[in-house]
Scaffold this motif. Structure first.
Motif, PDB file in Angstrom:
ATOM      1  N   GLU A   1      96.780 122.801  -3.780  1.00 13.01           N
ATOM      2  CA  GLU A   1      95.490 122.472  -3.174  1.00 13.01           C
ATOM      3  C   GLU A   1      94.504 122.086  -4.264  1.00 13.01           C
ATOM      4  O   GLU A   1      94.624 122.487  -5.409  1.00 13.01           O
ATOM      5  CB  GLU A   1      94.941 123.649  -2.358  1.00 13.01           C
ATOM      6  N   GLY A   2      93.524 121.285  -3.889  1.00 17.15           N
ATOM      7  CA  GLY A   2      92.511 120.839  -4.834  1.00 17.15           C
ATOM      8  C   GLY A   2      92.179 119.373  -4.619  1.00 17.15           C
ATOM      9  O   GLY A   2      92.967 118.625  -4.022  1.00 17.15           O
ATOM     10  N   ARG A   3      91.018 118.987  -5.093  1.00 17.10           N
ATOM     11  CA  ARG A   3      90.544 117.614  -4.912  1.00 17.10           C
ATOM     12  C   ARG A   3      89.903 117.121  -6.205  1.00 17.10           C
ATOM     13  O   ARG A   3      89.100 117.832  -6.812  1.00 17.10           O
ATOM     14  CB  ARG A   3      89.527 117.538  -3.764  1.00 17.10           C
ATOM     15  N   ILE A   4      90.250 115.898  -6.585  1.00 16.08           N
ATOM     16  CA  ILE A   4      89.693 115.281  -7.787  1.00 16.08           C
ATOM     17  C   ILE A   4      89.085 113.939  -7.411  1.00 16.08           C
ATOM     18  O   ILE A   4      89.743 113.103  -6.781  1.00 16.08           O
ATOM     19  CB  ILE A   4      90.763 115.084  -8.873  1.00 16.08           C
ATOM     20  N   LEU A   5      87.824 113.756  -7.784  1.00 13.24           N
ATOM     21  CA  LEU A   5      87.150 112.467  -7.607  1.00 13.24           C
ATOM     22  C   LEU A   5      86.941 111.850  -8.980  1.00 13.24           C
ATOM     23  O   LEU A   5      86.305 112.453  -9.851  1.00 13.24           O
ATOM     24  CB  LEU A   5      85.798 112.649  -6.908  1.00 13.24           C
ATOM     25  N   ILE A   6      87.485 110.668  -9.184  1.00 10.09           N
ATOM     26  CA  ILE A   6      87.338 109.955 -10.451  1.00 10.09           C
ATOM     27  C   ILE A   6      86.389 108.789 -10.231  1.00 10.09           C
ATOM     28  O   ILE A   6      86.638 107.929  -9.377  1.00 10.09           O
ATOM     29  CB  ILE A   6      88.700 109.447 -10.954  1.00 10.09           C
ATOM     30  N   THR A   7      85.297 108.763 -10.984  1.00  5.37           N
ATOM     31  CA  THR A   7      84.343 107.670 -10.851  1.00  5.37           C
ATOM     32  C   THR A   7      84.851 106.455 -11.603  1.00  5.37           C
ATOM     33  O   THR A   7      84.799 106.391 -12.832  1.00  5.37           O
ATOM     34  CB  THR A   7      82.950 108.067 -11.355  1.00  5.37           C
ATOM     35  N   SER A   8      85.368 105.516 -10.866  1.00  7.25           N
ATOM     36  CA  SER A   8      85.776 104.224 -11.391  1.00  7.25           C
ATOM     37  C   SER A   8      84.554 103.299 -11.268  1.00  7.25           C
ATOM     38  O   SER A   8      83.443 103.704 -11.558  1.00  7.25           O
ATOM     39  CB  SER A   8      86.982 103.710 -10.601  1.00  7.25           C
ATOM     40  N   SER A   9      84.745 102.107 -10.792  1.00  6.34           N
ATOM     41  CA  SER A   9      83.634 101.172 -10.633  1.00  6.34           C
ATOM     42  C   SER A   9      84.146  99.906  -9.968  1.00  6.34           C
ATOM     43  O   SER A   9      85.340  99.583 -10.052  1.00  6.34           O
ATOM     44  CB  SER A   9      83.023 100.817 -11.994  1.00  6.34           C
ATOM     45  N   ILE A  10      83.246  99.192  -9.320  1.00  4.01           N
ATOM     46  CA  ILE A  10      83.589  97.860  -8.838  1.00  4.01           C
ATOM     47  C   ILE A  10      83.953  96.967 -10.022  1.00  4.01           C
ATOM     48  O   ILE A  10      84.692  95.985  -9.890  1.00  4.01           O
ATOM     49  CB  ILE A  10      82.415  97.257  -8.030  1.00  4.01           C
ATOM     50  N   ALA A  11      83.464  97.352 -11.213  1.00  2.00           N
ATOM     51  CA  ALA A  11      83.773  96.598 -12.435  1.00  2.00           C
ATOM     52  C   ALA A  11      85.257  96.639 -12.767  1.00  2.00           C
ATOM     53  O   ALA A  11      85.750  95.795 -13.520  1.00  2.00           O
ATOM     54  CB  ALA A  11      82.975  97.154 -13.607  1.00  2.00           C
ATOM     55  N   SER A  12      85.976  97.611 -12.197  1.00  2.84           N
ATOM     56  CA  SER A  12      87.411  97.716 -12.476  1.00  2.84           C
ATOM     57  C   SER A  12      88.193  96.550 -11.897  1.00  2.84           C
ATOM     58  O   SER A  12      89.353  96.328 -12.263  1.00  2.84           O
ATOM     59  CB  SER A  12      87.954  99.022 -11.905  1.00  2.84           C
ATOM     60  N   THR A  13      87.577  95.783 -10.999  1.00  2.00           N
ATOM     61  CA  THR A  13      88.297  94.721 -10.293  1.00  2.00           C
ATOM     62  C   THR A  13      88.188  93.370 -10.977  1.00  2.00           C
ATOM     63  O   THR A  13      88.724  92.387 -10.464  1.00  2.00           O
ATOM     64  CB  THR A  13      87.762  94.579  -8.856  1.00  2.00           C
ATOM     65  N   MET A  14      87.503  93.312 -12.143  1.00  2.70           N
ATOM     66  CA  MET A  14      87.278  92.000 -12.763  1.00  2.70           C
ATOM     67  C   MET A  14      87.164  92.109 -14.276  1.00  2.70           C
ATOM     68  O   MET A  14      86.745  93.139 -14.803  1.00  2.70           O
ATOM     69  CB  MET A  14      85.997  91.372 -12.208  1.00  2.70           C
ATOM     70  N   PRO A  15      87.562  91.053 -14.997  1.00  3.27           N
ATOM     71  CA  PRO A  15      87.340  91.025 -16.444  1.00  3.27           C
ATOM     72  C   PRO A  15      85.837  91.053 -16.725  1.00  3.27           C
ATOM     73  O   PRO A  15      85.073  90.321 -16.098  1.00  3.27           O
ATOM     74  CB  PRO A  15      87.965  89.699 -16.881  1.00  3.27           C
ATOM     75  N   GLY A  16      85.430  91.890 -17.653  1.00  2.80           N
ATOM     76  CA  GLY A  16      83.994  92.117 -17.864  1.00  2.80           C
ATOM     77  C   GLY A  16      83.411  91.338 -19.021  1.00  2.80           C
ATOM     78  O   GLY A  16      83.050  91.929 -20.052  1.00  2.80           O
ATOM     79  N   SER A  17      83.284  90.055 -18.870  1.00  4.83           N
ATOM     80  CA  SER A  17      82.639  89.268 -19.924  1.00  4.83           C
ATOM     81  C   SER A  17      81.271  89.862 -20.238  1.00  4.83           C
ATOM     82  O   SER A  17      80.483  90.138 -19.347  1.00  4.83           O
ATOM     83  CB  SER A  17      82.467  87.821 -19.454  1.00  4.83           C
TER      84      SER A  17
END
Length: 347
Positions: free
Chosen positions: A218-234
């Motif tokens: 049992e247990g829950r983990i929330l990892i803060t990713s980002s919409i930025a994860s979906t694209m190359p970040g020039s």
């Protein structure tokens, strides 16, 4: 025995498995003719523990019928959302990057739901956050602040040591920073520290916490990713890469934990009204100057997704969700050019 359902004609073993959470729904057939003659604790060999839990409200319903009755356990999500375990004991949550912004709002949501908190951040604002969080909800929430630099392995270990032997039921791994600018001009030391905080600390702390969660099932983990994860970040090259790592990491864990009761959810915010862009030296960029989402709403959506067992939550506005959908259909080269228009400093 399936953890989702079980059918039996009686027996303490099945009832006890239900009480222990190994199954969530138990259907027990009884002899309809004899039902009225039996005391409730004797019906179909139900253990006294089941009846005690029923009286304590652990079960959501007890439905009698002509051939038997059905007990439905209040789901873990329902109990978790109230910050208590199935017997009413307060649960513990740890939140990193909790001194401000999305992290603070996530901690506040947890406090309002009755969770005990251990919150962590590098800056002195973590102590001020703890004071405010202690007054959330009914004012009885215990909050422990740990001021620590999670960009170092020693810092992660210090936070884990501060938890002592306490079981962590919810972990919000939110600590992270950004750094904008052309890669050839940005500071290498700052970017390496960003990798240490955004990536290394998340992997390190997840490793330490997840083993116990899996052992307890049992247990829950929330990892803060980002919409930025979906694209190359020039002009945010390293930052976007760290978030892509976290998104991939979360999705891999979800598959590995598919057969357990442990939940891993990724939170994918868009531009949010926090100190992020100022700290990343991106005030003079189109995205830095544009309208942004409310961190409280981002946190509310993220925590709701975690409690619902969702794999991901794109938060918070329709604009951000549309951006995530469009990213699935847009070539990376085009996305990189689009990101440049948002993140390149204006002359």
């Amino acid at each position: 025995m399936s953890r989702r359902a079980a059918v039996a004609t009686g027996g303490h073993d099945v009832a006890d498995a239900f009480v222990q959470g190994q199954v969530e729904t138990l259907v027990i057939d009884t002899d309809a003719a004899a039902e009225s003659e039996l005391a409730p604790k004797d019906r179909a060999g139900l253990s006294i523990a089941v009846l005690e839990d029923l009286a304590a409200g652990v079960f959501r319903e007890c439905c009698f019928s002509g051939c038997g009755y059905r007990l439905c356990r209040s789901t873990r999500a329902e109990a978790d959302s109230r910050g208590v375990d199935m017997t009413g004991n307060r649960l513990l949550a740890v939140v990193t990057g909790a001194s401000s912004g999305i992290g603070f709002e996530l901690a506040r949501q947890l406090a309002l739901n009755g969770y005990g908190l251990v919150i962590a951040a590098e800056d002195k604002g973590i102590e001020e956050a703890a004071v405010e969080l202690r007054t959330a909800g009914d004012g009885t929430v215990p909050v422990e602040a740990v001021r620590v630099d999670l960009a170092t392995a020693e810092g992660v270990q210090r936070l884990h040591t501060a938890l002592a032997t306490r079981a962590v039921h919810v972990a919000i791994l939110n600590a992270g920073v950004g750094w904008g600018g052309a890669f050839v001009e940005t500071e290498l030391a700052a970017e390496l520290k960003m990798i240490d905080l955004n990536v290394s600390s998340t992997v390190h702390l997840t490793k330490l916490l997840l083993r116990d969660m899996v052992a307890d099932d049992e247990g829950r983990i929330l990892i803060t990713s980002s919409i930025a994860s979906t694209m190359p970040g020039s002009f945010q090259a390293v930052y976007n890469a760290t978030k892509s790592f976290l998104q991939s990491f979360a999705e891999a864990l979800q598959e590995e934990l598919e057969d357990s009761n442990v939940v891993v959810t990724s939170l994918m915010p868009g531009p949010t009204e926090t100190n992020f862009f100022h700290r990343a030296r991106m005030d003079a960029t189109p995205v830095g100057q544009a309208g942004k989402d409310d961190p409280a709403e981002v946190a509310r959506q993220g925590l709701a997704a975690l409690m619902a067992g969702k794999d991901r939550q794109v938060a918070a506005s329709l604009k951000t969700r549309a951006q995530e959908l469009a990213a699935k259909m847009t070539p990376d080269k085009v996305k990189a050019a689009m990101h440049r228009k948002l993140a390149e400093p204006e002359e």
